[in-house]
Write an enzyme that holds these catalytic residues in place. Structure first.
Site, PDB file in Angstrom:
ATOM      1  N   VAL A 286       0.881  -1.165   0.000  1.00 28.20           N
ATOM      2  CA  VAL A 286       0.000   0.000   0.000  1.00 28.20           C
ATOM      3  C   VAL A 286       0.917   1.213   0.000  1.00 28.20           C
ATOM      4  CG1 VAL A 286      -2.017  -1.085   1.061  1.00 28.20           C
ATOM      5  CG2 VAL A 286      -0.251  -0.095   2.523  1.00 28.20           C
ATOM      6  N   SER A 287       0.388   2.348  -0.420  1.00 28.95           N
ATOM      7  CA  SER A 287       1.243   3.512  -0.658  1.00 28.95           C
ATOM      8  C   SER A 287       1.679   4.266   0.583  1.00 28.95           C
ATOM      9  CB  SER A 287       0.537   4.486  -1.613  1.00 28.95           C
ATOM     10  OG  SER A 287       0.351   3.847  -2.851  1.00 28.95           O
ATOM     11  N   SER A 288       0.972   4.084   1.700  1.00 31.78           N
ATOM     12  CA  SER A 288       1.350   4.823   2.903  1.00 31.78           C
ATOM     13  C   SER A 288       0.960   4.042   4.149  1.00 31.78           C
ATOM     14  CB  SER A 288       0.678   6.198   2.931  1.00 31.78           C
ATOM     15  OG  SER A 288      -0.712   6.054   3.125  1.00 31.78           O
TER      16      SER A 288
END
Length: 182
Positions: A11-13
């Site tokens: 996931v990106s963050s």
């Protein structure tokens, strides 16, 4: 027959939730200890858990990903990593959301061609989506600034007697503790 099955989740963050990917992997029967998770951008492959995963992958192992964009969002890097895993390590890859991206099947010339073609298209789409996300973010920030939105922490005003207190502290007239309570 595959030796071992691993999965990779991204996931990106840190704020984003990887649960939907984990559910898919558990339904696939992958042991929790064989799931590698990174919480950072897919712009490149400088990701700790991804590197650890690549170091444990062996010939005939299977790497399961939910979708190609979870692997990354850079077309050339996705292609390079895919080739490294399938050709150099000689492990297989399966993208759950795109059954055509299953290197265990159709290892003949036509099957490889179709898999490579689908991979190229989806890698392109993943990178384009990253470009669109950045453009939408830039536009949103610009609109917010034009509408007077302030970003960052609010500025704190110094107390009226701040300069006087600092001066007294520097002259050793008061302690730091006393200065903080003035």
């Amino acid at each position: 027959m595959n030796n071992k099955i691993f999965s990779y989740t991204r996931v990106s963050s840190k704020e984003q939730n990887e649960e939907r990917q984990l559910v898919a992997f558990k339904e696939f029967g992958i042991d929790e200890r064989d799931i590698y998770i990174d919480k950072q951008s897919g712009k490149d492959f400088d990701r700790k858990q991804f590197h650890i995963l690549k170091n444990v992958l062996r010939e005939n192992d299977l790497l399961v990903i939910k979708s190609i964009d979870r692997l990354g969002r850079n077309y050339n890097m996705i292609m390079d990593e895919w080739k490294d895993i399938t050709k150099n390590i000689k492990a297989d890859i399966l993208a759950i959301d795109m059954p055509l991206l299953d290197t265990r099947n159709n290892k003949d010339l036509l099957g490889t061609f179709i898999s490579d073609l689908v991979l190229q298209v989806l890698s392109y789409v993943a990178e384009q989506e990253r470009t669109f996300i950045k453009q939408r973010q830039k536009e949103g920030i610009s609109n917010a600034l034009n509408n007077g939105v302030k970003f960052g922490r609010p500025k704190k005003e110094n107390p009226q007697n701040f300069d006087n207190v600092v001066s007294r502290w520097k002259n050793k007239e008061i302690t730091a503790w006393e200065a903080m309570t003035c």
